[in-house]
Design a protein around this motif. Structure first.
Motif, PDB file in Angstrom:
ATOM      1  N   ILE A 185      13.446  -9.374  -3.835  1.00 13.56           N
ATOM      2  CA  ILE A 185      12.662 -10.316  -3.033  1.00 13.56           C
ATOM      3  C   ILE A 185      11.344  -9.680  -2.598  1.00 13.56           C
ATOM      4  O   ILE A 185      10.269 -10.279  -2.720  1.00 13.56           O
ATOM      5  CB  ILE A 185      13.480 -10.791  -1.820  1.00 13.56           C
ATOM      6  CG1 ILE A 185      14.593 -11.731  -2.288  1.00 13.56           C
ATOM      7  CG2 ILE A 185      12.590 -11.486  -0.798  1.00 13.56           C
ATOM      8  CD1 ILE A 185      15.627 -12.037  -1.246  1.00 13.56           C
ATOM      9  N   ILE A 186      11.419  -8.452  -2.086  1.00 16.01           N
ATOM     10  CA  ILE A 186      10.193  -7.762  -1.659  1.00 16.01           C
ATOM     11  C   ILE A 186       9.263  -7.555  -2.852  1.00 16.01           C
ATOM     12  O   ILE A 186       8.034  -7.667  -2.735  1.00 16.01           O
ATOM     13  CB  ILE A 186      10.534  -6.416  -0.996  1.00 16.01           C
ATOM     14  CG1 ILE A 186      11.369  -6.644   0.265  1.00 16.01           C
ATOM     15  CG2 ILE A 186       9.268  -5.651  -0.652  1.00 16.01           C
ATOM     16  CD1 ILE A 186      10.692  -7.500   1.319  1.00 16.01           C
ATOM     17  N   SER A 187       9.837  -7.278  -4.023  1.00 17.66           N
ATOM     18  CA  SER A 187       9.033  -7.102  -5.234  1.00 17.66           C
ATOM     19  C   SER A 187       8.294  -8.394  -5.595  1.00 17.66           C
ATOM     20  O   SER A 187       7.114  -8.365  -5.974  1.00 17.66           O
ATOM     21  CB  SER A 187       9.926  -6.660  -6.399  1.00 17.66           C
ATOM     22  OG  SER A 187       9.180  -6.543  -7.595  1.00 17.66           O
ATOM     23  N   LEU A 188       8.978  -9.541  -5.459  1.00 21.05           N
ATOM     24  CA  LEU A 188       8.326 -10.827  -5.735  1.00 21.05           C
ATOM     25  C   LEU A 188       7.161 -11.077  -4.783  1.00 21.05           C
ATOM     26  O   LEU A 188       6.091 -11.547  -5.191  1.00 21.05           O
ATOM     27  CB  LEU A 188       9.352 -11.956  -5.597  1.00 21.05           C
ATOM     28  CG  LEU A 188      10.284 -12.215  -6.786  1.00 21.05           C
ATOM     29  CD1 LEU A 188      11.379 -13.210  -6.392  1.00 21.05           C
ATOM     30  CD2 LEU A 188       9.500 -12.746  -7.984  1.00 21.05           C
ATOM     31  N   ILE A 189       7.371 -10.754  -3.515  1.00 16.48           N
ATOM     32  CA  ILE A 189       6.306 -10.961  -2.530  1.00 16.48           C
ATOM     33  C   ILE A 189       5.110 -10.058  -2.843  1.00 16.48           C
ATOM     34  O   ILE A 189       3.955 -10.499  -2.820  1.00 16.48           O
ATOM     35  CB  ILE A 189       6.818 -10.686  -1.104  1.00 16.48           C
ATOM     36  CG1 ILE A 189       7.979 -11.616  -0.755  1.00 16.48           C
ATOM     37  CG2 ILE A 189       5.688 -10.881  -0.083  1.00 16.48           C
ATOM     38  CD1 ILE A 189       8.653 -11.289   0.565  1.00 16.48           C
ATOM     39  N   GLU A 190       5.379  -8.787  -3.131  1.00 14.60           N
ATOM     40  CA  GLU A 190       4.303  -7.850  -3.439  1.00 14.60           C
ATOM     41  C   GLU A 190       3.524  -8.300  -4.667  1.00 14.60           C
ATOM     42  O   GLU A 190       2.302  -8.136  -4.744  1.00 14.60           O
ATOM     43  CB  GLU A 190       4.877  -6.446  -3.661  1.00 14.60           C
ATOM     44  CG  GLU A 190       5.425  -5.774  -2.402  1.00 14.60           C
ATOM     45  CD  GLU A 190       4.322  -5.314  -1.459  1.00 14.60           C
ATOM     46  OE1 GLU A 190       3.129  -5.569  -1.733  1.00 14.60           O
ATOM     47  OE2 GLU A 190       4.656  -4.703  -0.426  1.00 14.60           O
ATOM     48  N   HIS A 191       4.230  -8.883  -5.625  1.00 17.56           N
ATOM     49  CA  HIS A 191       3.579  -9.347  -6.847  1.00 17.56           C
ATOM     50  C   HIS A 191       2.579 -10.459  -6.539  1.00 17.56           C
ATOM     51  O   HIS A 191       1.501 -10.536  -7.146  1.00 17.56           O
ATOM     52  CB  HIS A 191       4.625  -9.844  -7.842  1.00 17.56           C
ATOM     53  CG  HIS A 191       4.046 -10.299  -9.148  1.00 17.56           C
ATOM     54  ND1 HIS A 191       3.521  -9.425 -10.078  1.00 17.56           N
ATOM     55  CD2 HIS A 191       3.878 -11.547  -9.664  1.00 17.56           C
ATOM     56  CE1 HIS A 191       3.072 -10.107 -11.128  1.00 17.56           C
ATOM     57  NE2 HIS A 191       3.274 -11.392 -10.897  1.00 17.56           N
ATOM     58  N   GLY A 192       2.922 -11.348  -5.579  1.00 16.09           N
ATOM     59  CA  GLY A 192       2.028 -12.452  -5.248  1.00 16.09           C
ATOM     60  C   GLY A 192       1.017 -12.121  -4.175  1.00 16.09           C
ATOM     61  O   GLY A 192       0.112 -12.922  -3.891  1.00 16.09           O
TER      62      GLY A 192
END
Length: 369
Positions: A185-192
């Motif tokens: 989840i944190i990875s998805l946020i960082e990506h956006g």
């Protein structure tokens, strides 16, 4: 003076919104669809995986505490009062350190905002340890439904037990349902995050108006002294914007209410989809869909009088504060409603020109040249 926005990805705040998403069930995905967006496979899978990891007991507890107004506020206060918190284990430890009376009083601070004595009143401090006084306070506090009042009263009568139950829910929900998903989840946020940071860096004023609907900090015209106005400005100098997967779309504002803590906004990771270019007819249809609700029209009429605080609107319209936030998400989408920071609170304010312009465009399409 304008508030300085700091875009961040804050794991404890995301955990708070994961609890909200899991606690609302179908209402969460219905909220996304009401923005004319379809929940992504990522969010569907996350909700499905969290639900599958919960025992029947944890589901019951999640439902119980989600309906108990004030719990989200308690976790937010724990986060805002400790900016050094960087992970969920730290958040859980900070919550465990609270005493049962402190836990209960924070619930009362949330649900009894308008019936509590003023903070400078000695009765306010005495109330934190006065069980009979707390129960009397609850009796004279209006609630939206009898079940919520029953649960808050139950907490006031059994604070040690209720705190233990909530503490167990937090630790078990984290271990069983959230921790296995957290890294992804944190990875998805960082990506956006990059697109939002670029937008904020290129035009901060446009970012604030588009995503946060936050007007420049006002000088608090109603404050009695210059010193008070300066204090309002001082406290409003820094606002954190947490980019959230589980908020998904739209923005929610928290205020320190003069506690000295920083203010927070939680911005949905997919909010940029609301501003993707579309045909004029689609925009007009979306605008009228937002207005096709009597409560939203009533809110706009009230905002025409003056800026209103969320709790005030809830009491005036006989709806819950979360329902006010729900409707405001749509009204902010049109640009007709903004946040104004004054008197240590965020107030909703009407931008009449942004409300009228789409109506003029619509009528103009039928006028003869």
């Amino acid at each position: 003076m304008e508030s300085t926005l700091q875009l961040t990805v804050h794991p404890p705040m995301e955990f708070l919104y994961a609890l909200f998403a899991a606690g609302t069930g179908k209402h969460f995905t219905e909220m996304i669809r009401s923005y004319d967006l379809e929940p992504s496979d990522d969010i569907k899978n996350a909700l499905r995986n969290m639900d599958a990891a919960l025992s029947r007991y944890l589901r019951q507890e999640l439902e119980y505490f989600y309906d108990l107004s004030g719990v989200g506020y308690i976790l937010y206060k724990t986060i805002a009062a400790r900016p050094e918190l960087e992970d969920i284990p730290g958040l859980l430890e900070a919550f465990r350190a609270k005493s049962a009376p402190e836990f209960l009083f924070e619930i009362l601070q949330s649900v009894c905002k308008n019936t509590l004595p003023p903070k400078e009143d000695p009765a306010y401090r005495e109330l934190s340890e006065d069980r009979e006084g707390q129960l009397a306070l609850l009796k004279r506090t209006p609630f939206q439904d009898a079940e919520r009042k029953r649960r808050v009263t139950e907490a006031a009568e059994n604070p040690e037990e209720i705190k233990m139950r909530f503490e167990l829910l937090l630790s078990r929900f984290y271990a069983a349902a959230y921790a296995p998903l957290e890294e992804g989840i944190i990875s998805l946020i960082e990506h956006g995050r990059e697109n939002y940071e670029r937008s904020l860096g290129e035009d901060p004023a446009d970012f604030k108006q588009k995503y946060i609907s936050l007007e420049n900090t006002k000088n608090a015209e109603n404050t009695e002294t210059v010193e008070t106005a300066r204090e309002v400005q001082k406290q409003a100098e820094r606002c954190y914007v947490h980019l959230s997967f589980f908020k998904y779309v739209g923005c929610h504002a928290y205020s320190s209410y003069g506690s000295g803590a920083d203010d927070w906004f939680v911005l949905g990771l997919y909010s940029d989809r609301l501003f993707q270019e579309s045909r004029l007819l689609e925009k007009q249809a979306a605008f009228f869909k937002v207005l096709a609700d009597p409560k939203r029209i009533a809110i706009l009429r009230l905002l025409k009088e003056r800026p209103w605080f969320g709790q005030e609107l809830a009491e005036k319209l006989d709806i819950s504060p979360p329902t006010v936030s729900y409707h405001m998400g749509f009204l902010q989408q049109t640009g007709a409603v903004s946040f104004v920071r004054t008197d240590n609170r965020f107030y909703y304010s009407l931008n009449i020109s942004r409300l009228i312009e789409p109506l003029r465009q619509f009528i103009g399409g039928f006028e003869e040249e």
